[in-house]
Design a protein around this motif. Structure first.
Motif, PDB file in Angstrom:
ATOM      1  N   TRP A   1       5.738  -7.095  -2.388  1.00  0.00           N
ATOM      2  CA  TRP A   1       6.946  -6.658  -1.691  1.00  0.00           C
ATOM      3  C   TRP A   1       7.564  -5.531  -2.503  1.00  0.00           C
ATOM      4  O   TRP A   1       8.464  -5.717  -3.310  1.00  0.00           O
ATOM      5  CB  TRP A   1       7.891  -7.849  -1.527  1.00  0.00           C
ATOM      6  CG  TRP A   1       9.082  -7.586  -0.690  1.00  0.00           C
ATOM      7  CD1 TRP A   1      10.387  -7.693  -1.078  1.00  0.00           C
ATOM      8  CD2 TRP A   1       9.121  -7.187   0.676  1.00  0.00           C
ATOM      9  NE1 TRP A   1      11.215  -7.375  -0.046  1.00  0.00           N
ATOM     10  CE2 TRP A   1      10.472  -7.063   1.047  1.00  0.00           C
ATOM     11  CE3 TRP A   1       8.150  -6.906   1.618  1.00  0.00           C
ATOM     12  CZ2 TRP A   1      10.870  -6.684   2.319  1.00  0.00           C
ATOM     13  CZ3 TRP A   1       8.548  -6.521   2.885  1.00  0.00           C
ATOM     14  CH2 TRP A   1       9.886  -6.425   3.219  1.00  0.00           C
ATOM     15  N   THR A   2       7.064  -4.315  -2.290  1.00  0.00           N
ATOM     16  CA  THR A   2       7.530  -3.141  -3.025  1.00  0.00           C
ATOM     17  C   THR A   2       8.179  -2.164  -2.061  1.00  0.00           C
ATOM     18  O   THR A   2       8.027  -2.267  -0.840  1.00  0.00           O
ATOM     19  CB  THR A   2       6.355  -2.442  -3.727  1.00  0.00           C
ATOM     20  OG1 THR A   2       5.440  -1.962  -2.730  1.00  0.00           O
ATOM     21  CG2 THR A   2       5.631  -3.385  -4.685  1.00  0.00           C
ATOM     22  N   SER A   3       8.873  -1.195  -2.622  1.00  0.00           N
ATOM     23  CA  SER A   3       9.539  -0.210  -1.766  1.00  0.00           C
ATOM     24  C   SER A   3       8.526   0.596  -0.951  1.00  0.00           C
ATOM     25  O   SER A   3       8.782   0.936   0.210  1.00  0.00           O
ATOM     26  CB  SER A   3      10.432   0.723  -2.589  1.00  0.00           C
ATOM     27  OG  SER A   3       9.671   1.395  -3.561  1.00  0.00           O
ATOM     28  N   SER A   4       7.362   0.893  -1.517  1.00  0.00           N
ATOM     29  CA  SER A   4       6.360   1.651  -0.751  1.00  0.00           C
ATOM     30  C   SER A   4       5.791   0.818   0.400  1.00  0.00           C
ATOM     31  O   SER A   4       5.517   1.353   1.486  1.00  0.00           O
ATOM     32  CB  SER A   4       5.232   2.144  -1.661  1.00  0.00           C
ATOM     33  OG  SER A   4       4.576   1.064  -2.281  1.00  0.00           O
TER      34      SER A   4
ATOM     35  N   ARG B   1       8.130   1.955  13.579  1.00  0.00           N
ATOM     36  CA  ARG B   1       8.710   3.033  14.388  1.00  0.00           C
ATOM     37  C   ARG B   1       7.653   3.932  15.021  1.00  0.00           C
ATOM     38  O   ARG B   1       7.974   4.794  15.830  1.00  0.00           O
ATOM     39  CB  ARG B   1       9.609   3.895  13.516  1.00  0.00           C
ATOM     40  CG  ARG B   1      10.888   3.229  13.088  1.00  0.00           C
ATOM     41  CD  ARG B   1      11.795   4.214  12.368  1.00  0.00           C
ATOM     42  NE  ARG B   1      11.154   4.810  11.197  1.00  0.00           N
ATOM     43  CZ  ARG B   1      11.264   4.351   9.957  1.00  0.00           C
ATOM     44  NH1 ARG B   1      11.975   3.282   9.710  1.00  0.00           N
ATOM     45  NH2 ARG B   1      10.652   4.961   8.961  1.00  0.00           N
TER      46      ARG B   1
ATOM     47  N   SER C   1       6.495  -6.914  10.520  1.00  0.00           N
ATOM     48  CA  SER C   1       7.643  -6.237   9.913  1.00  0.00           C
ATOM     49  C   SER C   1       8.897  -6.415  10.770  1.00  0.00           C
ATOM     50  O   SER C   1       9.962  -6.761  10.263  1.00  0.00           O
ATOM     51  CB  SER C   1       7.333  -4.750   9.732  1.00  0.00           C
ATOM     52  OG  SER C   1       8.441  -4.076   9.201  1.00  0.00           O
TER      53      SER C   1
ATOM     54  N   ILE D   1       7.455  -1.588   1.990  1.00  0.00           N
ATOM     55  CA  ILE D   1       8.548  -1.647   2.974  1.00  0.00           C
ATOM     56  C   ILE D   1       8.600  -0.356   3.775  1.00  0.00           C
ATOM     57  O   ILE D   1       8.691  -0.378   5.010  1.00  0.00           O
ATOM     58  CB  ILE D   1       9.889  -1.911   2.272  1.00  0.00           C
ATOM     59  CG1 ILE D   1       9.891  -3.290   1.617  1.00  0.00           C
ATOM     60  CG2 ILE D   1      11.054  -1.776   3.245  1.00  0.00           C
ATOM     61  CD1 ILE D   1      11.024  -3.510   0.628  1.00  0.00           C
ATOM     62  N   THR D   2       8.504   0.768   3.088  1.00  0.00           N
ATOM     63  CA  THR D   2       8.542   2.068   3.765  1.00  0.00           C
ATOM     64  C   THR D   2       7.397   2.204   4.755  1.00  0.00           C
ATOM     65  O   THR D   2       7.593   2.611   5.908  1.00  0.00           O
ATOM     66  CB  THR D   2       8.487   3.213   2.733  1.00  0.00           C
ATOM     67  OG1 THR D   2       9.608   3.096   1.860  1.00  0.00           O
ATOM     68  CG2 THR D   2       8.497   4.575   3.410  1.00  0.00           C
ATOM     69  N   ARG D   3       6.190   1.863   4.321  1.00  0.00           N
ATOM     70  CA  ARG D   3       5.009   1.971   5.200  1.00  0.00           C
ATOM     71  C   ARG D   3       5.132   1.039   6.401  1.00  0.00           C
ATOM     72  O   ARG D   3       4.806   1.421   7.529  1.00  0.00           O
ATOM     73  CB  ARG D   3       3.744   1.647   4.390  1.00  0.00           C
ATOM     74  CG  ARG D   3       2.477   1.714   5.189  1.00  0.00           C
ATOM     75  CD  ARG D   3       2.134   3.136   5.551  1.00  0.00           C
ATOM     76  NE  ARG D   3       0.799   3.162   6.136  1.00  0.00           N
ATOM     77  CZ  ARG D   3       0.496   3.845   7.217  1.00  0.00           C
ATOM     78  NH1 ARG D   3       1.387   4.597   7.808  1.00  0.00           N
ATOM     79  NH2 ARG D   3      -0.725   3.801   7.699  1.00  0.00           N
TER      80      ARG D   3
ATOM     81  N   LYS E   1       7.884  -0.031   7.822  1.00  0.00           N
ATOM     82  CA  LYS E   1       8.898   0.524   8.732  1.00  0.00           C
ATOM     83  C   LYS E   1       8.357   1.738   9.484  1.00  0.00           C
ATOM     84  O   LYS E   1       8.681   1.949  10.649  1.00  0.00           O
ATOM     85  CB  LYS E   1      10.180   0.882   7.965  1.00  0.00           C
ATOM     86  CG  LYS E   1      10.926  -0.321   7.462  1.00  0.00           C
ATOM     87  CD  LYS E   1      11.343  -1.216   8.604  1.00  0.00           C
ATOM     88  CE  LYS E   1      12.048  -2.460   8.121  1.00  0.00           C
ATOM     89  NZ  LYS E   1      12.377  -3.381   9.207  1.00  0.00           N
ATOM     90  N   GLU E   2       7.519   2.530   8.837  1.00  0.00           N
ATOM     91  CA  GLU E   2       6.891   3.667   9.527  1.00  0.00           C
ATOM     92  C   GLU E   2       6.040   3.170  10.690  1.00  0.00           C
ATOM     93  O   GLU E   2       6.090   3.734  11.790  1.00  0.00           O
ATOM     94  CB  GLU E   2       6.004   4.455   8.559  1.00  0.00           C
ATOM     95  CG  GLU E   2       6.751   5.287   7.564  1.00  0.00           C
ATOM     96  CD  GLU E   2       5.843   5.897   6.506  1.00  0.00           C
ATOM     97  OE1 GLU E   2       4.611   5.662   6.548  1.00  0.00           O
ATOM     98  OE2 GLU E   2       6.363   6.599   5.622  1.00  0.00           O
TER      99      GLU E   2
END
Length: 129
Positions: free
Chosen positions: A78-81, A91, A64, A83-85, A87-88
């Motif tokens: 490549w979905t928003s969920s 971080r 990522s 991408i969110t996961r 990035k989590e």
């Protein structure tokens, strides 16, 4: 790292000539199923919500942070969920902060290729989109 992957058969190297003048080395998926297994682990974490072990979390965070996750759209939607996961995990407390900083600070085509080459080589016979 690349030499070890080639020696184990995870990656095959092929020397080519470009324009008949320049030598180039192409990397192809090797004789093992390592790429498929790694992508399956990453997919389970990002798509299915499976809790990752430290190794898979760090690998996912590194992919990522390097910006190469979209190229796996065939295997990992490549979905928003997703991408969110991703990035989590990037971080999170999995060493991802160190990986992200290292990628940001030192990223070059060679370093990224060496770091994630096991999962970024194209399957045999498929051209990039």
């Amino acid at each position: 790292m690349l030499r070890r992957l080639v020696a184990r058969g995870d990656i095959d190297q092929e020397t080519r000539r470009v324009l008949g003048l320049f030598r180039s080395t192409a990397l192809r998926e090797g004789r093992t199923e390592r790429r498929a297994r790694l992508l399956a682990d990453v997919r389970q974490v990002l798509v299915d919500g499976v809790e990752p072990n430290a190794r898979v979390a760090a690998l996912t965070a590194l992919v990522s942070a390097s910006g190469t996750l979209p190229q796996f759209h065939r295997e990992i939607p490549w979905t928003s969920s997703v991408i969110t996961r991703a990035k989590e995990l990037e971080r999170g407390d999995w060493g991802a902060d160190v990986a992200s900083a290292a990628v940001t600070r030192t990223v070059t085509a060679t370093v990224v290729n060496s770091a994630i080459v096991a999962i970024t080589v194209l399957p045999r016979g498929q051209a990039p989109e």
